[in-house]
Design a protein around this motif. Structure first.
Motif, PDB file in Angstrom:
ATOM      1  N   GLU A  24      10.644   1.904   2.370  1.00 18.27           N
ATOM      2  CA  GLU A  24      10.270   1.064   1.223  1.00 18.27           C
ATOM      3  C   GLU A  24       8.775   1.193   0.948  1.00 18.27           C
ATOM      4  OE1 GLU A  24       8.527  -2.049  -0.897  1.00 18.27           O
ATOM      5  OE2 GLU A  24       8.370  -2.119   1.264  1.00 18.27           O
TER       6      GLU A  24
ATOM      7  N   ASN B 193       8.103   1.902  -2.832  1.00 19.29           N
ATOM      8  CA  ASN B 193       7.115   1.016  -3.448  1.00 19.29           C
ATOM      9  C   ASN B 193       6.158   1.713  -4.425  1.00 19.29           C
ATOM     10  OD1 ASN B 193       5.793  -1.689  -3.639  1.00 19.29           O
ATOM     11  ND2 ASN B 193       4.076  -0.583  -2.719  1.00 19.29           N
TER      12      ASN B 193
ATOM     13  N   HIS C 123      12.680  -4.692  -0.128  1.00 17.64           N
ATOM     14  CA  HIS C 123      12.938  -4.013  -1.406  1.00 17.64           C
ATOM     15  C   HIS C 123      13.128  -4.966  -2.588  1.00 17.64           C
ATOM     16  CE1 HIS C 123      14.092  -0.627   1.305  1.00 17.64           C
ATOM     17  NE2 HIS C 123      13.768   0.143   0.293  1.00 17.64           N
TER      18      HIS C 123
ATOM     19  N   ASN D 148      10.484  -5.637  -6.096  1.00 16.88           N
ATOM     20  CA  ASN D 148      10.410  -4.570  -7.096  1.00 16.88           C
ATOM     21  C   ASN D 148      11.780  -4.304  -7.715  1.00 16.88           C
ATOM     22  OD1 ASN D 148       7.864  -4.522  -5.956  1.00 16.88           O
ATOM     23  ND2 ASN D 148       7.820  -2.309  -5.600  1.00 16.88           N
TER      24      ASN D 148
END
Lengths: 226, 226
Positions: B109, B114, B175, B178
């Motif tokens: 992530e 990201n 996660h 986002n």
């Protein structure tokens, strides 16, 4: 323990070097297994089972497989807690507070330090190896970004011998592969040497036997598969 | 426990939302302390003591301060191990192997998911809030990068109910901020809905009471300081 640990990938890769440094600190024997990226081995079905993104390193021991260099380093510290350097993730008596003091700087490395320093390392070291021209505009943009991060680091290392206090920990170790490249290139060495405390920190930790061994592994030509 | 935990920053920030989601899963009471970035509060000497890079979130409890959202989440799980969801970093009996299975996806992530998803979130959500135009070229470049990551995730979630196995863990939770933004924007919702397993995973985890509470916190206007 007869080499039960395998790290897949070349030592010249900063992420592979990070894992190798951790294993050497922990005195855990390991073998480096070459992955021939020029032949696409990192995208083969068998490698993707170890590392679903097709990147190096991948890691295997007698218990499990792990990917992502910082996750591998944490696993090595947790799993091999009774070997080698036992305080890379803090002293047991310091518990969650001690570990968090280290984790916040590991995350700073991953989020703030690594993106610009890896972009520079790519341009100065890996692009030439791959026969590509170095893009100095990319180097300069990332030097400006990195300088801001290093100013925070300089302040931190004025207050503290190491990132997380008075002991060398994984917070310091994760920074080493990219710092080695910055310090070894005339274009970027000043980023380190012009900062007194950062320079003192790097001189000290780069002299550790574990790191000298990593640099030695990086200087060995990759075995050709004849 | 009378609100001994303070998180500094607005819930609309994905990194603040990440920490809030973790605290809600862990059933640890906390208060959100506004940081007025328009007045430069995040660069004030007192805030820089909490977060040396001048970013949100910062975190404080009765024992320590921690920065970087993923480091804060790990600390919450380690320190408040006897509260709320006790398996966010794995079951105790699974030890280092169980934690590593989670850590490798937390790192994915941070490293792979990201950067492109935050770049998209910035353009579609935060640039308009700041009175800047959305740069659709940046959105499209990052959609292409993100699609490759999501293809790996789709494969993983075809094999496994959650990232690290058959339980919701910190690997899924990190996660969520986002993904919430991607799923809520017409330009990017298809990245999730067009992938069957990713879509199944998101439908399920976004229905968790902890996440509904985070979304509620995000919809509350920030208190004005009168």
């Amino acid at each position: 323990m007869s080499a039960p640990v395998t790290v897949y990938g070349p030592a010249i890769s900063p992420a592979v070097a990070r894992v190798a440094a951790c294993l050497l600190e922990k005195d855990v024997p390991f073998q480096l297994q070459p992955v021939d990226m020029s032949k696409g081995e990192h995208k083969s079905p068998s490698f993707l089972k170890l590392q679903p993104f097709g990147q190096v390193p991948a890691f295997k021991d007698h218990l499990t497989t792990v990917f992502e260099s910082r996750a591998i380093c944490r696993y090595i510290c947790d799993q091999y807690s009774d070997r080698g350097n036992r305080t890379l993730l803090g002293r047991e008596e310091d518990g969650a507070v001690g570990r968090a003091a280290i984790e916040q700087w590991i995350e700073s490395e991953a989020q703030a330090f690594n993106p610009p320093s890896l972009a520079i390392a790519f341009q100065l070291t890996f692009a030439p190896l791959m026969g590509r021209a170095t893009d100095m505009a990319v180097v300069e943009q990332n030097q400006a970004k990195l300088a801001k991060v290093l100013d925070v680091y300089e302040q931190r290392l004025a207050e503290s011998q190491y990132f997380a206090g008075d002991e060398f920990t994984l917070a310091d170790l994760v920074h080493m592969p990219n710092t080695e490249i910055l310090a070894s290139k005339t274009e970027t060495a000043g980023l380190i040497t012009e900062r007194k405390n950062l320079s003192r920190w790097w001189d000290e930790i780069s002299g550790r036997p574990s790191w000298k061994k990593v640099v030695e592994l990086q200087s060995v030509p990759r075995p050709s598969k004849s």
